[in-house]
Design a protein around this motif. Structure first.
Motif, PDB file in Angstrom:
ATOM      1  N   SER A 176       7.252 -28.242  -0.414  1.00  0.00           N
ATOM      2  CA  SER A 176       6.047 -27.655  -0.984  1.00  0.00           C
ATOM      3  C   SER A 176       5.554 -28.474  -2.166  1.00  0.00           C
ATOM      4  O   SER A 176       4.363 -28.753  -2.309  1.00  0.00           O
ATOM      5  N   THR A 198       8.763 -16.949  13.038  1.00  0.00           N
ATOM      6  CA  THR A 198       7.648 -16.276  12.366  1.00  0.00           C
ATOM      7  C   THR A 198       7.980 -15.811  10.950  1.00  0.00           C
ATOM      8  O   THR A 198       7.089 -15.679  10.120  1.00  0.00           O
ATOM      9  N   SER A 199       9.264 -15.543  10.659  1.00  0.00           N
ATOM     10  CA  SER A 199       9.642 -15.138   9.307  1.00  0.00           C
ATOM     11  C   SER A 199      11.117 -15.445   9.080  1.00  0.00           C
ATOM     12  O   SER A 199      11.863 -15.708  10.028  1.00  0.00           O
ATOM     13  N   SER A 200      11.536 -15.404   7.820  1.00  0.00           N
ATOM     14  CA  SER A 200      12.911 -15.764   7.473  1.00  0.00           C
ATOM     15  C   SER A 200      13.905 -14.736   8.003  1.00  0.00           C
ATOM     16  O   SER A 200      13.619 -13.537   8.069  1.00  0.00           O
ATOM     17  N   ALA A 208      12.316 -20.299   5.115  1.00  0.00           N
ATOM     18  CA  ALA A 208      10.997 -20.675   4.612  1.00  0.00           C
ATOM     19  C   ALA A 208      11.001 -22.168   4.322  1.00  0.00           C
ATOM     20  O   ALA A 208      12.060 -22.758   4.094  1.00  0.00           O
ATOM     21  N   PRO A 209       9.844 -22.821   4.355  1.00  0.00           N
ATOM     22  CA  PRO A 209       9.799 -24.247   4.016  1.00  0.00           C
ATOM     23  C   PRO A 209      10.430 -24.485   2.654  1.00  0.00           C
ATOM     24  O   PRO A 209      10.261 -23.695   1.723  1.00  0.00           O
ATOM     25  N   VAL A 253       9.553 -19.405  18.826  1.00  0.00           N
ATOM     26  CA  VAL A 253       8.620 -19.625  17.719  1.00  0.00           C
ATOM     27  C   VAL A 253       9.096 -18.803  16.529  1.00  0.00           C
ATOM     28  O   VAL A 253       9.258 -17.584  16.630  1.00  0.00           O
ATOM     29  N   GLN A 286      12.340 -23.612  10.610  1.00  0.00           N
ATOM     30  CA  GLN A 286      11.510 -23.171   9.501  1.00  0.00           C
ATOM     31  C   GLN A 286      10.354 -22.350  10.056  1.00  0.00           C
ATOM     32  O   GLN A 286       9.980 -22.493  11.222  1.00  0.00           O
ATOM     33  N   ILE A 287       9.831 -21.486   9.211  1.00  0.00           N
ATOM     34  CA  ILE A 287       8.723 -20.632   9.641  1.00  0.00           C
ATOM     35  C   ILE A 287       7.590 -21.504  10.179  1.00  0.00           C
ATOM     36  O   ILE A 287       7.187 -22.486   9.556  1.00  0.00           O
ATOM     37  N   GLY A 288       7.104 -21.142  11.348  1.00  0.00           N
ATOM     38  CA  GLY A 288       6.031 -21.896  11.988  1.00  0.00           C
ATOM     39  C   GLY A 288       6.514 -22.926  12.986  1.00  0.00           C
ATOM     40  O   GLY A 288       5.724 -23.442  13.780  1.00  0.00           O
ATOM     41  N   ASP A 289       7.824 -23.235  12.955  1.00  0.00           N
ATOM     42  CA  ASP A 289       8.374 -24.210  13.902  1.00  0.00           C
ATOM     43  C   ASP A 289       8.518 -23.593  15.294  1.00  0.00           C
ATOM     44  O   ASP A 289       8.589 -22.364  15.454  1.00  0.00           O
ATOM     45  N   SER A 290       8.597 -24.460  16.299  1.00  0.00           N
ATOM     46  CA  SER A 290       8.904 -24.024  17.661  1.00  0.00           C
ATOM     47  C   SER A 290      10.065 -24.855  18.192  1.00  0.00           C
ATOM     48  O   SER A 290      10.270 -25.999  17.780  1.00  0.00           O
TER      49      SER A 290
END
Length: 216
Positions: free
Chosen positions: A196, A166-168, A190-191, A164, A125-129
């Protein structure tokens, strides 16, 4: 008269023995390598050839081996072992003669025969590493031989195996070492809406409880 003949015979015998002794002495020594490259932990066997003045090979001579820098390369009975990157001069001696071989220890001398990643695909997901681990053969190949690349850094970046998102989108992470490559297909999303909504609900509940708390 007989005594004189005996003396002459002894003199001749001494001369002959001296000449034979001179022929059997070490006249030259050579190594089969004047220089060589090896990798750390790899070995190379040097062969020394010892000759007398007549060109006959002497196989029973005692050889003494030494390294000018044992921190870079060691030697024992002609077997050279790389320790760490650098240069060392390996010397072999027989009698008063010696020969040298310059050894260069370098990681570039390691020929990577295979490269694998611990994952060939993953979802993020965006933001994951995510950390990808590369395994090489031979096992003594250092990690810094591996280079990493992303087919689209706008979707996911990679540095030293750490991805890392950063986008879908979809992106291919490639690891390379020598002529070997390995890839991992990454799908970035995206999450989810559920996450959400859950987060928003939890935040709203917390705010409501904060406002409903009676004043002291």
């Amino acid at each position: 008269m007989l005594g004189s003949l005996v003396v002459v015979a002894l003199v001749v015998l001494i001369i002959v023995m001296a000449l034979q002794g001179g022929k059997s002495g070490v006249d030259s020594i050579t190594l089969d390598h004047e220089s060589a490259e090896i990798a750390p932990q790899d070995t190379l066997t040097l062969k020394a050839t010892v000759l007398d003045a007549s060109g006959q090979e002497l196989t029973d001579e005692t050889l003494t081996w030494s390294s000018s820098n044992a921190a870079v390369a060691t030697v024992k009975d002609g077997v050279v072992t790389g320790v760490t990157e650098g240069k060392a001069k390996i010397t072999v001696k027989a009698g008063k003669r010696s020969a040298d071989c310059t050894i260069t220890v370098t990681n570039d001398a390691i020929e990577v025969k295979s490269l694998k990643l611990d994952k060939d695909r993953a979802e993020m997901q965006i933001g994951d590493s995510l950390t990808l681990t590369a395994t090489m053969q031979p096992a003594n190949a250092p990690d810094d031989l591996v280079s990493w690349a992303s087919s689209d850094p706008n979707i996911a970046t990679v540095k030293k195996g750490i991805v890392v998102a950063t986008s879908s989108g979809s992106v291919t992470i490639t690891a390379s070492a020598g002529s070997c490559t390995a890839t991992c297909q990454i799908t970035v999303q995206a999450p989810s809406r559920v996450d959400s909504v859950t987060a928003e609900t939890a935040s709203a509940t917390l705010d409501r409880r904060r406002h409903e708390r009676p004043a002291p």
